[in-house]
Scaffold this active site. Structure first.
Site, PDB file in Angstrom:
ATOM      1  N   CYS A  94      52.476  41.352  48.358  1.00 17.94           N
ATOM      2  CA  CYS A  94      53.304  40.688  49.365  1.00 17.94           C
ATOM      3  C   CYS A  94      53.146  39.165  49.311  1.00 17.94           C
ATOM      4  O   CYS A  94      52.076  38.670  48.993  1.00 17.94           O
ATOM      5  CB  CYS A  94      52.898  41.131  50.761  1.00 17.94           C
ATOM      6  SG  CYS A  94      52.820  42.890  50.987  1.00 17.94           S
ATOM      7  N   GLU A 152      42.802  48.420  26.752  1.00 22.46           N
ATOM      8  CA  GLU A 152      43.733  47.382  27.191  1.00 22.46           C
ATOM      9  C   GLU A 152      45.115  47.604  26.583  1.00 22.46           C
ATOM     10  O   GLU A 152      46.142  47.427  27.258  1.00 22.46           O
ATOM     11  CB  GLU A 152      43.169  45.995  26.824  1.00 22.46           C
ATOM     12  CG  GLU A 152      44.058  44.807  27.132  1.00 22.46           C
ATOM     13  CD  GLU A 152      44.404  44.641  28.617  1.00 22.46           C
ATOM     14  OE1 GLU A 152      43.850  45.356  29.466  1.00 22.46           O
ATOM     15  OE2 GLU A 152      45.264  43.806  28.908  1.00 22.46           O
ATOM     16  N   ARG A 180      54.989  38.593  41.661  1.00 21.48           N
ATOM     17  CA  ARG A 180      53.802  39.286  42.136  1.00 21.48           C
ATOM     18  C   ARG A 180      54.086  40.742  42.472  1.00 21.48           C
ATOM     19  O   ARG A 180      53.166  41.508  42.683  1.00 21.48           O
ATOM     20  CB  ARG A 180      53.258  38.573  43.372  1.00 21.48           C
ATOM     21  CG  ARG A 180      52.887  37.138  43.066  1.00 21.48           C
ATOM     22  CD  ARG A 180      52.637  36.393  44.326  1.00 21.48           C
ATOM     23  NE  ARG A 180      51.376  36.783  44.897  1.00 21.48           N
ATOM     24  CZ  ARG A 180      50.279  36.056  44.849  1.00 21.48           C
ATOM     25  NH1 ARG A 180      50.308  34.909  44.260  1.00 21.48           N
ATOM     26  NH2 ARG A 180      49.170  36.464  45.393  1.00 21.48           N
ATOM     27  N   HIS A 238      36.698  65.352  19.924  1.00 17.60           N
ATOM     28  CA  HIS A 238      36.053  66.028  21.054  1.00 17.60           C
ATOM     29  C   HIS A 238      37.067  66.467  22.112  1.00 17.60           C
ATOM     30  O   HIS A 238      36.665  66.870  23.201  1.00 17.60           O
ATOM     31  CB  HIS A 238      34.995  65.115  21.687  1.00 17.60           C
ATOM     32  CG  HIS A 238      33.883  64.788  20.732  1.00 17.60           C
ATOM     33  ND1 HIS A 238      33.017  65.741  20.248  1.00 17.60           N
ATOM     34  CD2 HIS A 238      33.528  63.618  20.137  1.00 17.60           C
ATOM     35  CE1 HIS A 238      32.163  65.172  19.407  1.00 17.60           C
ATOM     36  NE2 HIS A 238      32.459  63.887  19.318  1.00 17.60           N
ATOM     37  N   LYS A 276      51.226  41.647  41.091  1.00 16.31           N
ATOM     38  CA  LYS A 276      50.386  40.755  40.299  1.00 16.31           C
ATOM     39  C   LYS A 276      49.005  40.596  40.904  1.00 16.31           C
ATOM     40  O   LYS A 276      48.011  40.546  40.206  1.00 16.31           O
ATOM     41  CB  LYS A 276      51.079  39.396  40.174  1.00 16.31           C
ATOM     42  CG  LYS A 276      50.329  38.385  39.306  1.00 16.31           C
ATOM     43  CD  LYS A 276      50.292  38.820  37.858  1.00 16.31           C
ATOM     44  CE  LYS A 276      49.496  37.890  36.969  1.00 16.31           C
ATOM     45  NZ  LYS A 276      49.149  38.545  35.696  1.00 16.31           N
ATOM     46  N   GLU A 298      51.915  50.221  31.552  1.00 18.78           N
ATOM     47  CA  GLU A 298      52.377  49.545  32.769  1.00 18.78           C
ATOM     48  C   GLU A 298      53.754  48.921  32.627  1.00 18.78           C
ATOM     49  O   GLU A 298      54.484  48.817  33.600  1.00 18.78           O
ATOM     50  CB  GLU A 298      51.346  48.554  33.305  1.00 18.78           C
ATOM     51  CG  GLU A 298      51.105  47.343  32.464  1.00 18.78           C
ATOM     52  CD  GLU A 298      50.015  46.446  33.024  1.00 18.78           C
ATOM     53  OE1 GLU A 298      49.715  46.529  34.213  1.00 18.78           O
ATOM     54  OE2 GLU A 298      49.471  45.640  32.250  1.00 18.78           O
ATOM     55  N   ASN A 355      50.740  39.888  55.388  1.00 16.79           N
ATOM     56  CA  ASN A 355      50.187  40.521  54.177  1.00 16.79           C
ATOM     57  C   ASN A 355      48.879  41.169  54.583  1.00 16.79           C
ATOM     58  O   ASN A 355      48.111  40.580  55.346  1.00 16.79           O
ATOM     59  CB  ASN A 355      49.865  39.478  53.103  1.00 16.79           C
ATOM     60  CG  ASN A 355      51.101  38.842  52.520  1.00 16.79           C
ATOM     61  OD1 ASN A 355      52.212  39.284  52.779  1.00 16.79           O
ATOM     62  ND2 ASN A 355      50.896  37.799  51.732  1.00 16.79           N
ATOM     63  N   GLY A 356      48.584  42.320  54.017  1.00 17.84           N
ATOM     64  CA  GLY A 356      47.309  42.981  54.327  1.00 17.84           C
ATOM     65  C   GLY A 356      47.561  44.313  55.006  1.00 17.84           C
ATOM     66  O   GLY A 356      48.678  44.839  54.981  1.00 17.84           O
ATOM     67  N   TRP A 381      55.396  44.534  49.690  1.00 17.06           N
ATOM     68  CA  TRP A 381      55.024  45.609  48.755  1.00 17.06           C
ATOM     69  C   TRP A 381      54.499  46.726  49.653  1.00 17.06           C
ATOM     70  O   TRP A 381      53.441  46.596  50.270  1.00 17.06           O
ATOM     71  CB  TRP A 381      53.947  45.112  47.790  1.00 17.06           C
ATOM     72  CG  TRP A 381      53.605  46.048  46.677  1.00 17.06           C
ATOM     73  CD1 TRP A 381      54.254  46.179  45.480  1.00 17.06           C
ATOM     74  CD2 TRP A 381      52.498  46.964  46.619  1.00 17.06           C
ATOM     75  NE1 TRP A 381      53.625  47.121  44.696  1.00 17.06           N
ATOM     76  CE2 TRP A 381      52.549  47.616  45.368  1.00 17.06           C
ATOM     77  CE3 TRP A 381      51.464  47.294  47.497  1.00 17.06           C
ATOM     78  CZ2 TRP A 381      51.610  48.576  44.982  1.00 17.06           C
ATOM     79  CZ3 TRP A 381      50.535  48.250  47.113  1.00 17.06           C
ATOM     80  CH2 TRP A 381      50.621  48.872  45.865  1.00 17.06           C
ATOM     81  N   LYS A 430      48.444  48.108  28.792  1.00 20.23           N
ATOM     82  CA  LYS A 430      49.616  47.224  28.654  1.00 20.23           C
ATOM     83  C   LYS A 430      50.864  48.053  28.396  1.00 20.23           C
ATOM     84  O   LYS A 430      51.899  47.849  28.996  1.00 20.23           O
ATOM     85  CB  LYS A 430      49.356  46.284  27.477  1.00 20.23           C
ATOM     86  CG  LYS A 430      49.647  44.864  27.564  1.00 20.23           C
ATOM     87  CD  LYS A 430      48.890  43.983  28.488  1.00 20.23           C
ATOM     88  CE  LYS A 430      48.470  44.496  29.803  1.00 20.23           C
ATOM     89  NZ  LYS A 430      47.470  43.723  30.486  1.00 20.23           N
TER      90      LYS A 430
HETATM   91  C1  F6R Z   1      47.125  44.563  34.073  1.00 16.21           C
HETATM   92  C2  F6R Z   1      46.892  43.797  35.265  1.00 16.21           C
HETATM   93  C3  F6R Z   1      45.947  44.331  36.295  1.00 16.21           C
HETATM   94  C4  F6R Z   1      44.983  43.213  36.712  1.00 16.21           C
HETATM   95  C5  F6R Z   1      44.081  43.683  37.858  1.00 16.21           C
HETATM   96  C6  F6R Z   1      43.063  42.636  38.240  1.00 16.21           C
HETATM   97  O1  F6R Z   1      48.033  43.947  33.240  1.00 16.21           O
HETATM   98  O2  F6R Z   1      47.429  42.750  35.424  1.00 16.21           O
HETATM   99  O3  F6R Z   1      45.253  45.433  35.825  1.00 16.21           O
HETATM  100  O4  F6R Z   1      44.224  42.861  35.597  1.00 16.21           O
HETATM  101  O5  F6R Z   1      44.860  44.006  38.977  1.00 16.21           O
HETATM  102  O6  F6R Z   1      43.677  41.446  38.615  1.00 16.21           O
HETATM  103  P1  F6R Z   1      42.857  40.106  38.753  1.00 16.21           P
HETATM  104  O7  F6R Z   1      42.385  39.718  37.394  1.00 16.21           O
HETATM  105  O8  F6R Z   1      43.794  39.119  39.347  1.00 16.21           O
HETATM  106  O9  F6R Z   1      41.690  40.421  39.661  1.00 16.21           O
END
Ligand code: F6R
Length: 617
Positions: free
Chosen positions: A2, A490, A27, A513, A612, A497, A100-101, A74, A494
């Protein structure tokens, strides 16, 4: 997640609010809304969907006025729809609020108000805050004033269990906005004859380059020509600092790139250089990290390292674990931040904790930081956002200096974090067993990395072709070993997502396994197999996949032409030291995900359901 933008000044509020919301769009959100005070009325526009839909509503039916609040939501409580979108109102309809929250005790707070006849329109936890504040304001009676509004906000927040960043306005107090925070960021942006409230100063960067980051339990009254900051309990806040926002509106522009994710992938050579800048010392044959604020003796006394973070930051921590163990010979463990405080790990007084977070606002990581600090452990932040809550609460650490990361999928922050972990391992290693010549060798290898990343980026078009070939896959498996096992995790994260393709990441040798059962012709396997100590063992796993008709995409080292004989497609990266290879091997995986997502027509920078900065638990 948010976003909040509030404005009070001489200009028309709604274009500024809409512009601010657009800057926070990356975000992640599912509805948006704004309210302005227009003469004797509050004008509200809100809707499910994109900010453009909100802008269209405003265009059709202007919301005029020089003061207003706005929000991207959000959904946590209640579906994403027009009614649940913020702002929400009190019973009188004269007070508007964005939040927000999460208000955890909203049911308990709502019951007596419902009994007293209050009608709630939405299913949100937020609406209770508007009613509570409005009720206290009305009950207080007397002259309409910002003090009366401030006291009503204070009175309501004292009853709340949960987290909040809020912006409030009242029709009877049209010359002030009130903002407050606990656990969800809020800043006051300073302008000339105008001031702002925002959950991220990036929202108002075009109008204000100075911000005050509120601390938990701060309350701010913002007027056109001034502001006051106090606390929820009452009285003035102990201290606050005016921070120069260290990026410009140009830094957050897309330029010639079609998406922020691609821009940020291509910014990685620069981001790695910036993470290294001023931190390598040929004189010491080591690293200088002034921000961690520890003497060589204190560093020497560290007997264990714990790294915590979420998502991509957690994966960078896993590479950090390999780096710290192999270069500094220190025991190191990585824990999901969301598990950190529930696991209650035994930690002794010489344990050093690193909390990794691009945004510096991730609530799970913040909770881990607080738990670690509460237990008295030295806790250092590795953050990108200067003055973020995690950076502030840790008090010391290493800034990433990667510049704003707008794409929801983390890319340049990952390589920046890997660079910083290499510096930390070098620093800790040089205090222990690493020789001067070992240190110099690591420095030389590190300095060569940005140019090697550039060489990987040159293959973007070829990776695009590979992406098109496999875009129809029903799933993908990502495998690597040692330093590149976290890169497999990772790569899978990527890909899933932003493409929504089901993906898994594993250590290559785990194949036999269990998950080898998934291998079939429409389930490609991506092997991260640089020319390192694990090469032969990776080849063995590739053979096992090929024997079961599984297609293989390999990320290998230039010169290993033998890979092309067994893998269906190979992407080559330049040779480098084993421990630095993740800095190169992750780049083709980012590009593979990006091009696959574009091929599938996905919303690359704003993938579904994701945000984000995850500021709720
Ligand atoms: C993946 C992604 C999330 C963030 C995670 C932590 O592409 O962006 O998995 O890495 O939410 O976010 P930060 O680094 O801002 O704590």
């Amino acid at each position: 997640m948010c976003g909040i933008v509030g404005y009070i000044g001489k200009s028309s509020a709604s274009p500024i609010l809409l512009d601010g919301l657009r800057r926070l769009e990356y975000r992640g959100y599912d509805s948006a809304g704004l309210a302005t005070i227009d003469g004797g009325r509050i004008e509200t526009r809100k809707c499910k969907g994109r900010i453009q839909a909100l802008a269209d509503l405003v265009k059709e039916n202007a919301a005029a006025g020089h003061v207003g609040i706005s929000h991207t939501r959000w959904a946590t409580h209640g579906q994403p729809n027009d009614v649940n979108a913020h702002p929400h109102f009190d019973a009188s309809g004269r007070l508007a609020l964005v939040h927000n929250g999460v208000i955890e005790n909203y049911q308990a707070l709502r019951a007596p108000l419902v009994e007293a006849g209050h009608k709630f329109r939405s299913q949100t936890d937020t609406e209770i805050l508007a009613h509570l504040i409005g009720n206290l304001y009305d009950e207080a009676g007397g002259e309409h004033s910002k003090t009366r509004l401030l006291e009503a906000v204070r009175g309501a927040l004292k009853q709340v269990i949960g987290t909040y960043g809020i912006a409030v306005m009242h029709l009877d107090v049209p010359d002030a906005l009130v903002g407050a925070r606990r656990g969800s960021p809020l800043s006051v942006g300073l302008g000339k004859g105008e001031n702002f409230l925002s959950s991220d100063p990036q929202a108002v960067i075009a109008y204000s380059q100075e911000a005050i980051f509120l601390k938990d339990y701060d309350v701010a009254v913002v007027e056109r020509d001034g502001f006051q900051i106090g606390t929820v309990e009452g009285g003035v806040a102990g201290s606050y600092e005016v921070t120069k926002v260290d990026f410009t509106s140009d830094d957050v522009k897309l330029g010639d790139y079609p998406h922020y994710m691609l821009k940020e992938i291509f910014e990685q050579p620069h981001a790695v250089r910036d993470a290294l800048r001023g931190r390598l010392s040929v004189e010491d044959a080591g690293a200088r990290l002034g921000g961690i604020d520890m003497t060589p003796q204190e560093l020497r006394e560290v007997d264990r390292v714990i790294i915590t973070g979420c998502g991509t930051a957690y994966h960078s921590g896993l590479v950090g674990e390999y780096l710290i163990e192999s270069l500094a010979h220190l025991p190191c463990e990585v824990e999901f931040a969301s598990e950190f405080r529930y696991r209650n790990m035994p930690m002794d007084k010489d344990t050093l904790v690193f909390a990794v977070s691009q945004s510096g606002e991730t609530i799970d990581t913040l909770a881990a930081v607080r738990e670690s600090l509460r237990k008295g452990h030295r806790t250092l932040g590795i953050c990108n956002n200067v003055a973020s809550t995690i950076a502030r609460e840790c008090g010391a650490g290493v800034y990433m200096h990667a510049g704003p990361e707008i794409g929801v999928a983390a890319t340049k922050s990952f390589t920046s974090q890997l660079t910083i972990f290499t510096l930390i391992a070098l620093l800790l290693g040089r205090i222990r067993h690493l020789s001067n010549s070992d240190g110099l060798k690591i420095i030389k290898e590190l300095q060569a990395i940005p140019e090697k990343i550039e060489r990987v980026l040159e293959q973007s078009d070829r990776i695009k072709e590979i992406a098109a070939k496999y875009a129809g896959a029903k799933g993908m498996l990502f495998m690597g070993r040692q330093f590149n096992y976290p890169v497999a995790l990772e790569g899978a994260l990527k890909m899933k997502e932003i493409t929504y393709i089901q993906c898994e990441g594993h250590p290559s040798a785990e194949l036999k396994h269990g998950f080898i059962a998934l291998v079939e012709p429409d389930m490609p396997s991506v092997f991260i197999t640089p020319d390192d100590a694990m090469y032969d063992s990776n080849i063995n796993s590739i053979e096992q996949v090929k024997a079961r008709q599984g297609p293989v995409i390999a990320v290998g080292t230039e010169g290993r032409r033998d890979l092309a004989k067994i893998a269906d497609d190979v992407i080559y990266v330049p040779p480098c030291a084993d421990y630095l290879s993740p800095l190169l091997t992750v780049v083709p995986l980012q590009l593979l995900s990006y091009h696959t997502a574009v091929h599938l027509g996905r919303d690359v920078d704003k993938p579904r359901n994701l945000a984000k900065s995850v500021t709720v638990e």
